[in-house]
Scaffold this active site. Structure first.
Site, PDB file in Angstrom:
ATOM      1  N   GLU A  41       0.953   6.085   7.569  1.00 52.74           N
ATOM      2  CA  GLU A  41       2.450   6.263   7.245  1.00 52.74           C
ATOM      3  C   GLU A  41       2.921   7.519   7.959  1.00 52.74           C
ATOM      4  O   GLU A  41       4.060   7.306   8.500  1.00 52.74           O
ATOM      5  CB  GLU A  41       2.643   6.487   5.758  1.00 52.74           C
ATOM      6  CG  GLU A  41       2.155   5.463   4.719  1.00 52.74           C
ATOM      7  CD  GLU A  41       2.388   3.755   5.158  1.00 52.74           C
ATOM      8  OE1 GLU A  41       3.543   3.776   5.899  1.00 52.74           O
ATOM      9  OE2 GLU A  41       1.586   3.148   5.017  1.00 52.74           O
ATOM     10  N   GLY A  82       0.896  -1.229  -0.058  1.00 49.72           N
ATOM     11  CA  GLY A  82      -0.075   0.087   0.041  1.00 49.72           C
ATOM     12  C   GLY A  82       0.803   1.212  -0.068  1.00 49.72           C
ATOM     13  O   GLY A  82       0.684   2.205  -0.768  1.00 49.72           O
ATOM     14  N   ALA A  83       1.834   1.295   1.022  1.00 60.29           N
ATOM     15  CA  ALA A  83       2.388   2.663   0.897  1.00 60.29           C
ATOM     16  C   ALA A  83       3.755   2.336   1.980  1.00 60.29           C
ATOM     17  O   ALA A  83       3.808   1.381   2.717  1.00 60.29           O
ATOM     18  CB  ALA A  83       1.556   3.572   1.713  1.00 60.29           C
ATOM     19  N   MET A  84       4.773   3.248   2.074  1.00 64.46           N
ATOM     20  CA  MET A  84       5.942   3.030   3.008  1.00 64.46           C
ATOM     21  C   MET A  84       6.215   4.195   3.400  1.00 64.46           C
ATOM     22  O   MET A  84       6.503   5.537   2.823  1.00 64.46           O
ATOM     23  CB  MET A  84       7.018   2.411   1.955  1.00 64.46           C
ATOM     24  CG  MET A  84       8.466   2.190   2.705  1.00 64.46           C
ATOM     25  SD  MET A  84       8.219   0.913   3.907  1.00 64.46           S
ATOM     26  CE  MET A  84       9.331   1.430   5.030  1.00 64.46           C
ATOM     27  N   GLU A  85       6.691   4.095   4.761  1.00 61.30           N
ATOM     28  CA  GLU A  85       6.960   5.222   5.707  1.00 61.30           C
ATOM     29  C   GLU A  85       8.214   5.670   5.718  1.00 61.30           C
ATOM     30  O   GLU A  85       8.864   6.295   6.736  1.00 61.30           O
ATOM     31  CB  GLU A  85       6.499   4.760   7.018  1.00 61.30           C
ATOM     32  CG  GLU A  85       7.327   3.597   7.776  1.00 61.30           C
ATOM     33  CD  GLU A  85       6.909   2.139   7.800  1.00 61.30           C
ATOM     34  OE1 GLU A  85       6.267   1.918   6.710  1.00 61.30           O
ATOM     35  OE2 GLU A  85       7.487   1.291   8.449  1.00 61.30           O
ATOM     36  N   HIS A 112       3.711   6.581  11.501  1.00 63.87           N
ATOM     37  CA  HIS A 112       4.997   5.749  11.508  1.00 63.87           C
ATOM     38  C   HIS A 112       6.119   6.530  12.014  1.00 63.87           C
ATOM     39  O   HIS A 112       7.355   6.035  12.394  1.00 63.87           O
ATOM     40  CB  HIS A 112       5.319   5.106  10.153  1.00 63.87           C
ATOM     41  CG  HIS A 112       4.854   3.753  10.075  1.00 63.87           C
ATOM     42  ND1 HIS A 112       4.932   2.751  11.101  1.00 63.87           N
ATOM     43  CD2 HIS A 112       4.111   3.048   9.174  1.00 63.87           C
ATOM     44  CE1 HIS A 112       4.257   1.445  11.007  1.00 63.87           C
ATOM     45  NE2 HIS A 112       3.958   1.840   9.592  1.00 63.87           N
TER      46      HIS A 112
HETATM   47  N1  PHE Z   1       5.727  -0.700   6.354  1.00 68.70           N
HETATM   48  C1  PHE Z   1       4.476  -0.555   5.538  1.00 68.70           C
HETATM   49  C2  PHE Z   1       3.277  -0.008   6.203  1.00 68.70           C
HETATM   50  O1  PHE Z   1       2.703  -0.674   6.670  1.00 68.70           O
HETATM   51  C3  PHE Z   1       4.157  -1.817   4.666  1.00 68.70           C
HETATM   52  C4  PHE Z   1       5.270  -2.126   3.573  1.00 68.70           C
HETATM   53  C5  PHE Z   1       5.889  -3.369   3.994  1.00 68.70           C
HETATM   54  C6  PHE Z   1       5.676  -1.401   2.347  1.00 68.70           C
HETATM   55  C7  PHE Z   1       6.859  -3.630   3.069  1.00 68.70           C
HETATM   56  C8  PHE Z   1       6.426  -1.797   1.502  1.00 68.70           C
HETATM   57  C9  PHE Z   1       7.170  -3.185   2.018  1.00 68.70           C
HETATM   58  O2  PHE Z   1       3.147   1.127   6.121  1.00 68.70           O
HETATM   59 ZN    ZN Z   2       2.570   0.180   8.565  1.00 70.90          ZN
END
Ligand code: PHE
Ligand code: ZN
Length: 860
Positions: free
Chosen positions: A298, A261-264, A301
């Site tokens: 995000e 979905g997305a990345m922090e 996070h």
């Molecule tokens: N850490 C991200 C989230 O939960 C998810 C994610 C994990 C995105 C691995 C990309 C790869 O917000």
């Molecule tokens: Zn997350």
């Protein structure tokens, strides 16, 4: 299998890294097929690991150009390189601090796995969580190694971004400096021809923050809701958790090709474009709500994940469970708390219970894994959040607030563990959480059975808990279960407001004294614990609770169990559609004092997968065709009985005036579309056709389209839809998904095959792949066709995608996780399909681990 013997990693083997890093400097010379990455890393010995140690750096698919220590090139003989990394023997390392320098070459354009540095639609971007940084350069790619990063990007691309604050830029270069020590999984870089929606935010201590959402040129007008959500998230985290943003700039970039979905990433969140871009014409109400929730997730996070990160990947739920919990609280505050709770429990049951009761069951904190990417699961995320909700019930709002303040205070800048997390609750509240910890270490969903006794003014509730064995865990000791209970008298008045009963034993009774009449209990209010409640309740009592319960969750739950019971009896015994259920729904649907969004949820019947699970739990082999037929029969009976109510709602819930994606409008639209979907079963499709033609927003347009697909009369609408939105990838994902998901089950594999041959089926794009294949696997009776046609088709596509993108393939393979619950004929066909994928030469470690775990579920 590619990696000969996939190695299992164990929590118990954790050791700190022998070195710490004072500073990382990276230079990127970007070229699509041959990017050069120069690194300069200042290592110092880690006092936690005394003695002399070899230096091991992760690295995969890297072409090493040069390596040096303290300026002196390392001879080949000093380096031992394997597929997983490189070792410099201790004998070649200075004692004390030293600087490692290396240059490597990588191939972003050839990177189809979308992990590390890759290209999406001409944009360079990175994805490093969990272990992608090792595909960028040699590095200790583990979350407990935290360091400040300086980054220089050299490229002709007009926009060059990385983490932290901008340090300078000129023609063909830019420099960034991130002062906050971070693990490599939070590193990010973006370079592309992008445009931005700019904004500003002033934090409560007065820091001026520049905000940007970066997208491709044509997408700028669809970023406003995401930006608005970001500012509301920033304010909320200050007000509710006292957390402020800590850099001068916060950038969000939307890309089309993304596995998740997305990345922090610190200061530079990268999003799947589907979770950023929205306009009323292109996105549904649900899309808007998800965008708001994920932008918040995000952003949150930044404190829960980035400032305080995880010591190792076994602790993943430390950041994910907590951040999901926080985004759920945020959405409840922005919208309707009861509606949000019901929606969250629906997903929990659909995804996490399914996982927890099947071959992939694992604890929120696993103690071993083969491929960490396979543990970004509903258990880690959603159950991880439920566990925090239970903690909050146990320590109270004030205890929770104090514990969180201590957590931020004590662990800021650290890589922490679940033990650290529980300790702050113990220290802040004085509670002993030894038994509570089982929620983190044990897999499986407890079943809570209830019996009751009434004697002379005293009412006794007795609970018994039991958890079935899960893979690798036979023993299931009792857990602490917070059970929220209220009591009603026969007039429907509440005589005991919500009270938390703390169950700690396998079997335990709770007494309520001095009551005038035997009460009706409302148990597990707000779904206070993620358990299956097993209670023999009459239909009449359920109808009573649906009418009178003051707890909105349990009111909904009463209707839900009424429907589940009725459907189970129809499926197993061929009974007629339940009169009691239909009367109860009629009273509820027509009650204008209730929130329309809530009424829409009540009208939603249990899904086929949900029914299949409860039938399997009760010892039956669910028959997907029969489930489908009885669902249809019940829906039609409800439509016939409630026609006048639905007609009235269809008119009354029409929203006039400008579109807004808020709770009020989306609730009205949801109820109107729920009414439409029933009416559509008896009106020959006239309303859906007219509504499609007059639709001015995607929520209504998609709702009408689905009705037409179900009627088998969608040809013209589908052509029109494609004419309007053919150029919009996100909208076309809906076009693909809806046709398969809502196809009559008998047609589903055929429809899927036809769409897979469509020139617009760009299967390398994860969103498009998920739209079509996810639509097929969610078409329950279609996927589980007794011929096995869908299993074969699906397996073929898993094999194809695995060669390019193991991560998405492994996630999509969970379509098969329930294979063992069906009859012998289906089981044999599903097993054959799974085995065919497993036998593929070179199958990824990701997919191998998942499919092997699934197969282990059952011998025959
Ligand atoms: N850490 C991200 C989230 O939960 C998810 C994610 C994990 C995105 C691995 C990309 C790869 O917000
Ligand atoms: Zn997350």
């Amino acid at each position: 299998m590619s990696d000969a013997t996939p190695e299992t990693i164990y929590l118990k083997d954790y050791q700190p890294f022998p070195f710490q890093i004072a500073q990382v400097e990276l230079t990127f010379r970007l070229k699509p097929r041959a990017t050069r990455v120069l690194s300069r890393i200042a290592f110092t010995p880690n006092p936690a690991r005394p003695g002399r140690h070899d230096l091991f750096l992760h690295g995969e698919k890297l072409k090493l150009i040069s390596a040096a220590i303290d300026g002196k090139p390392l001879p080949d003989s000093a380096l031992a390189i394997t597929a997983g990394g490189l070792t410099v023997a201790a004998a070649h390392l200075p004692q004390g601090p030293f600087t490692w320098e290396a240059e490597v070459e990588i191939d972003p354009e050839g990177n189809t796995a979308l992990e590390g540095l890759y290209m999406s639609g001409g944009i360079y971007c990175t994805q490093c969580e969990a272990e992608g940084f090792r595909k960028i350069t040699y590095y200790p790619d583990r979350p407990d190694v935290m360091a400040p990063f300086r980054v220089r990007i050299e490229s002709e691309m007009p926009v060059l971004l990385s983490n932290g604050n901008p340090e300078g830029r000129g023609k063909g270069w830019a420099e960034w400096d991130d002062p906050w020590p971070k693990p490599a999984y939070l590193f990010a870089l973006v370079a592309g021809d992008l445009v931005n929606l700019p904004d500003r935010f002033t934090t409560r201590s007065g820091r001026e923050v520049e905000l940007n959402i970066w997208v491709r040129k044509g997408d700028l007008d669809r970023c406003h809701y995401a930006m608005d959500s970001l500012k509301r998230s920033m304010t909320w985290d200050e007000e509710v958790y006292g957390r402020e943003y800590d850099l001068d700039i916060f950038n969000i970039v939307a890309v089309d090709d993304f596995n998740m979905g997305a990345m922090e990433n610190k200061g530079l969140n990268i999003f799947n474009s589907k979770l950023v871009l929205a306009s009323p014409e292109t996105a549904t109400d649900l899309d808007f709500e998800r965008i708001e929730g994920v932008i918040a997730h995000e952003y949150f996070h930044n404190w829960t994940g980035n400032r305080i990160t995880c010591r190792d990947w076994f602790q993943l739920c430390l950041k994910e469970g907590l951040t999901v919990f926080r985004d759920q609280e945020f959405t409840s505050d922005m919208r309707s708390a009861p509606v949000k709770r019901i929606a969250d429990v629906l997903t929990l049951r659909a995804r996490q219970f399914r996982e927890d009761m099947g071959p992939l069951a694992h604890p929120p904190r696993p103690d071993h894994f083969v491929e960490i990417n396979n543990f970004y699961t509903a258990t880690v995320y959603e159950k991880g959040a439920e566990v925090i909700g239970m903690l909050k019930h146990l320590v109270g709002d004030d205890g929770y607030r104090r514990a969180l303040a201590l957590y931020f205070d004590r662990h800021d800048g650290e890589a922490a563990t679940i033990e650290d997390w529980l300790k702050v609750f113990e220290d802040a509240t004085g509670r002993d959480l030894t038994q509570f910890k089982r929620w983190y270490t044990d897999a499986g969903t407890p079943r809570l059975s209830v019996s009751e006794a009434w004697n002379d003014g005293t009412y006794t509730l007795t609970f018994a808990q039991a958890t079935a064995p899960t893979p690798g865990q036979a023993e299931k000791p009792a857990r602490v279960i917070p059970i929220a209970v209220g009591l009603l008298n026969p007039n429907g008045d509440e005589i005991l407001p919500t009270t938390i009963l703390e169950m700690t034993e396998g079997t335990q009774s709770f007494r309520f004294e001095g009551l005038a009449t035997r009460p009706i209990p409302s148990i597990l209010r707000g779904f206070s614990a993620p358990v299956v409640l097993d209670r023999k309740v009459t239909q009449a009592e359920r109808a009573f609770l649906l009418a009178h319960d003051t707890d909105p969750f349990n009111k909904w739950e009463a209707g839900r169990s009424l429907a589940r019971d009725a459907l189970s009896r129809m499926i197993l015994e061929g009974e007629d559609p339940s009169g009691q259920l239909i009367s109860a729904l009629e009273a509820m649907a027509g009650d204008d004092s209730l929130d329309p969004a809530f009424r829409a949820l009540c009208l939603h019947l249990p899904s086929a997968d949900d029914l299949a699970q409860s039938l399997a739990d009760a010892g039956h082999e669910p028959d997907p065709d029969r489930i489908h037929a009885e669902q249809k029969r019940l829906a039609k009976a409800i439509a016939a009985r409630l026609e006048p109510t639905f007609e009235r709602l269809f008119g009354a819930m029409e929203v006039h005036g400008a579109y807004a994606p808020d709770a009020a409008q989306s609730g009205a639209r949801a109820l109107r579309l729920a009414a439409l979907s029933y009416l559509n079963r008896i009106d020959g499709g006239a309303r859906a056709k007219a509504l499609y033609a007059s639709a001015t927003n995607m929520t209504v347009r998609q709702g009408a389209l689905i009705c037409l697909i179900e009627n088998g009369t969608a040809e013209a609408a589908l052509a029109d839809f494609r004419d309007r939105f053919g150029a919009n990838r996100l909208v076309m994902d809906k076009w693909f998904a809806s046709q398969v998901l809502h196809a009559p089950p008998a047609d589903a594999p055929g429809v899927a095959a036809r769409l897979a041959a469509d020139p617009d089926f760009d299967w390398k794009n994860p969103n498009r792949f998920r739209a079509l294949m996810g639509g097929l696997s969610a078409n329950h009776a279609g996927f589980h066709q007794s011929s096995g046609a869908a299993y074969d088709f699906y397996a073929g596509w898993l094999i194809r995608l695995d060669a390019l993108n193991p991560q998405t393939t492994a996630r999509m393979s969970t379509a098969f996780e329930t294979w063992a619950r069906y009859d012998a004929g289906r089981r044999a066909k599903a097993r054959a399909a799974i085995e065919r994928v497993l036998a593929t030469p070179g199958l990824s470690r990701d997919s191998t681990e998942m499919l092997a775990r699934m197969l282990a579920a059952r011998q025959t």
